[in-house]
Scaffold this motif. Structure first.
Motif, PDB file in Angstrom:
ATOM      1  N   ARG A   1       0.646  11.743  -9.941  1.00 30.07           N
ATOM      2  CA  ARG A   1      -0.076  13.016  -9.823  1.00 30.07           C
ATOM      3  C   ARG A   1       0.864  14.197 -10.062  1.00 30.07           C
TER       4      ARG A   1
ATOM      5  N   VAL B   1       1.328   6.570  -6.859  1.00 28.94           N
ATOM      6  CA  VAL B   1       0.205   7.443  -7.210  1.00 28.94           C
ATOM      7  C   VAL B   1       0.600   8.907  -7.019  1.00 28.94           C
ATOM      8  N   ALA B   2       1.306   9.222  -5.944  1.00 26.02           N
ATOM      9  CA  ALA B   2       1.747  10.600  -5.710  1.00 26.02           C
ATOM     10  C   ALA B   2       2.698  11.048  -6.814  1.00 26.02           C
ATOM     11  N   GLU B   3       3.591  10.168  -7.232  1.00 30.63           N
ATOM     12  CA  GLU B   3       4.525  10.497  -8.307  1.00 30.63           C
ATOM     13  C   GLU B   3       3.773  10.733  -9.617  1.00 30.63           C
TER      14      GLU B   3
ATOM     15  N   ASN C   1       0.835  -1.212   0.000  1.00 30.56           N
ATOM     16  CA  ASN C   1       0.000   0.000   0.000  1.00 30.56           C
ATOM     17  C   ASN C   1       0.869   1.261   0.000  1.00 30.56           C
ATOM     18  N   ALA C   2       1.932   1.249   0.781  1.00 32.00           N
ATOM     19  CA  ALA C   2       2.826   2.414   0.837  1.00 32.00           C
ATOM     20  C   ALA C   2       3.486   2.646  -0.519  1.00 32.00           C
ATOM     21  N   GLU C   3       3.926   1.559  -1.167  1.00 34.10           N
ATOM     22  CA  GLU C   3       4.536   1.691  -2.490  1.00 34.10           C
ATOM     23  C   GLU C   3       3.518   2.204  -3.502  1.00 34.10           C
ATOM     24  N   THR C   4       2.288   1.716  -3.408  1.00 31.28           N
ATOM     25  CA  THR C   4       1.239   2.163  -4.319  1.00 31.28           C
ATOM     26  C   THR C   4       0.940   3.638  -4.108  1.00 31.28           C
ATOM     27  N   GLU C   5       0.849   4.074  -2.865  1.00 28.74           N
ATOM     28  CA  GLU C   5       0.606   5.486  -2.569  1.00 28.74           C
ATOM     29  C   GLU C   5       1.744   6.357  -3.089  1.00 28.74           C
ATOM     30  N   LYS C   6       2.967   5.877  -2.938  1.00 29.06           N
ATOM     31  CA  LYS C   6       4.120   6.620  -3.443  1.00 29.06           C
ATOM     32  C   LYS C   6       4.052   6.731  -4.965  1.00 29.06           C
TER      33      LYS C   6
END
Length: 85
Positions: free
Chosen positions: A34, A30-32, A23-28
């Motif tokens: 965006r 997604v932020a990149e 989840n943390a990797e996915t959030e990272k």
């Protein structure tokens, strides 16, 4: 019995940790994405502005030329009136 109960708990803890890392990797990621999308929209806006300026430049030059001609005409008319009878 206690020996057999401990491994599933560790297994669950390991699975939870793996899911949290994922989840943390996915959030990272997604932020990149965006950030890249925002940067791309800024570039697109700048490209549109440059294109608009390129189209409007001849029009602004023409209007400035007409304004200068009107100013010269007015100055000439005032000069003729000043020197006139």
């Amino acid at each position: 019995m206690s020996g057999t109960a401990a491994p599933p708990t560790l297994d669950y803890a390991e699975q939870v940790a793996r899911v949290l890392r994922s989840n943390a990797e996915t959030e990272k990621f997604v932020a990149e994405q965006r950030k890249l999308i925002a940067e791309q929209s800024k570039l697109q806006a700048e490209t549109l502005k440059i294109g608009r300026d390129r189209v409007l430049a001849p029009l602004s030059i023409g209007l400035a030329g007409m304004a200068a001609a009107a100013a010269f005409f007015g100055a000439g008319a005032a000069f003729v009136k000043l020197l006139g009878p």
